[in-house]
Design an enzyme around this catalytic site. Structure first.
Site, mmCIF file in Angstrom:
data_model
loop_
_atom_site.group_PDB
_atom_site.id
_atom_site.type_symbol
_atom_site.label_atom_id
_atom_site.label_comp_id
_atom_site.label_asym_id
_atom_site.label_seq_id
_atom_site.Cartn_x
_atom_site.Cartn_y
_atom_site.Cartn_z
ATOM 1 N N ASN A 103 20.103 5.604 0.740
ATOM 2 C CA ASN A 103 18.955 5.659 0.870
ATOM 3 C C ASN A 103 17.816 4.144 2.033
ATOM 4 O OD1 ASN A 103 19.382 7.670 -0.707
ATOM 5 N ND2 ASN A 103 18.382 6.397 -2.499
ATOM 6 N N HIS A 120 22.615 2.437 5.769
ATOM 7 C CA HIS A 120 21.880 3.475 6.727
ATOM 8 C C HIS A 120 20.738 2.300 6.902
ATOM 9 C CE1 HIS A 120 23.205 7.681 5.650
ATOM 10 N NE2 HIS A 120 24.254 6.914 6.211
ATOM 11 N N CYS A 128 14.216 -4.700 17.299
ATOM 12 C CA CYS A 128 13.656 -4.874 18.808
ATOM 13 C C CYS A 128 14.796 -3.799 19.810
ATOM 14 C CB CYS A 128 13.530 -6.707 18.968
ATOM 15 S SG CYS A 128 13.040 -6.472 20.645
#
Length: 272
Positions: A103, A120, A128
């Site tokens: 999650n 994840h 960036c």
């Protein structure tokens, strides 16, 4: 099987808890999977890709801005809280709990979980595209141009924000376009995090699989690998999954109902 599970749980020294979207569903977090899993006209799989971001960064940022704003109003549910309390209690006994989550909603963190591997990434981190800097970011809205944007209704027009109006890197002299620090479809998991996950799975003597469909790889293989070396695995999920028959325990139902009694203090636990 709950009594037997609790006997196993009472003896375990290193517990690995693998969580997926199902653990957050009871907090009202949209999963964007299955029927009705659309944002405007798109499914998550069409927006959560490097190609979609390269093609239309404004649309992808609207989608993630919407998800960030939704998450700021959501709270951990009894499953998140039971896991965090279990970690706190067991650490006082010299036992360890690690949460390996698919999650990106940070609800485990909000609940107080300390030993957390977010495989994840997180909705509340940016990376960036120019200098690669990763930073926590809880701004609401994340940039002025996205204020009030991101409505999920299919009739909503794209905001079409120019790149310079989208979130920008604040490192000295960079000003690169930021992207959500999440693993998109077609991208590989962070090798450093995967190495940590592998270490934890090698030492665990009990594994819990909570609210995951066991179909997203490589996470789908974590618990079966643990089970293959004879370690008990307990699955807490609404329904059986492709991996259920490989596990010793299966507790069907909402995680917020099934998990707290399973992890609750019992007579075998020693509290100092």
């Amino acid at each position: 099987d709950m009594a037997y599970f609790r006997e196993v749980f009472a003896k375990a020294k290193h517990i690995a808890i693998i969580t997926g979207a199902g653990v957050s569903a009871e907090s009202g977090v949209p999963t964007f999977r299955g029927a009705g899993g659309f944002w405007r006209k798109w499914q998550a799989q069409e927006l959560a890709t490097p190609e979609a971001f390269a093609r239309n960064p404004s649309r992808v940022w609207e989608f993630y801005h919407y998800r960030r704003e939704v998450m700021l109003s959501k709270h951990p549910n009894p499953a998140h809280i039971a896991i965090a309390e279990c970690e706190r209690r067991l650490s006082k006994q010299g036992r360890s709990v690690v949460v390996i989550t698919q999650n990106i909603d940070e609800l485990h963190r909000k609940a107080g979980t300390k030993h957390l591997l977010e495989i994840h990434g997180s909705l509340f981190k940016t990376r960036c595209t120019n200098c690669g800097n990763v930073a926590a970011n809880y701004k609401s809205p994340i940039c002025p141009a996205l204020a009030g944007k991101g409505a999920p209704d299919p009739e909503t027009e794209d905001a079409a924000i120019p790149v310079e109006g989208l979130p920008q890197c604040e490192e000295d002299g960079c000003n690169g376009l930021l992207r959500p620090h999440v693993v998109w479809f077609g991208e590989t998991l962070d090798p450093d995090i995967l190495t940590e996950v592998e270490k934890e799975l090698e030492i665990c003597d009990l594994c819990l699989v909570v609210g995951t469909s066991s179909v997203v790889y490589p996470a789908a293989m974590f618990a079966p690998q643990v089970s293959a070396r004879g370690v008990p695995v307990a699955e807490f999920n609404m329904e059986a999954t492709p991996a259920t028959n490989r596990f010793r325990f299966h507790f069907p139902g909402p995680c917020g109902t099934t998990l707290p009694p399973a992890l609750f203090l019992n007579k075998h636990d020693v509290v100092f």
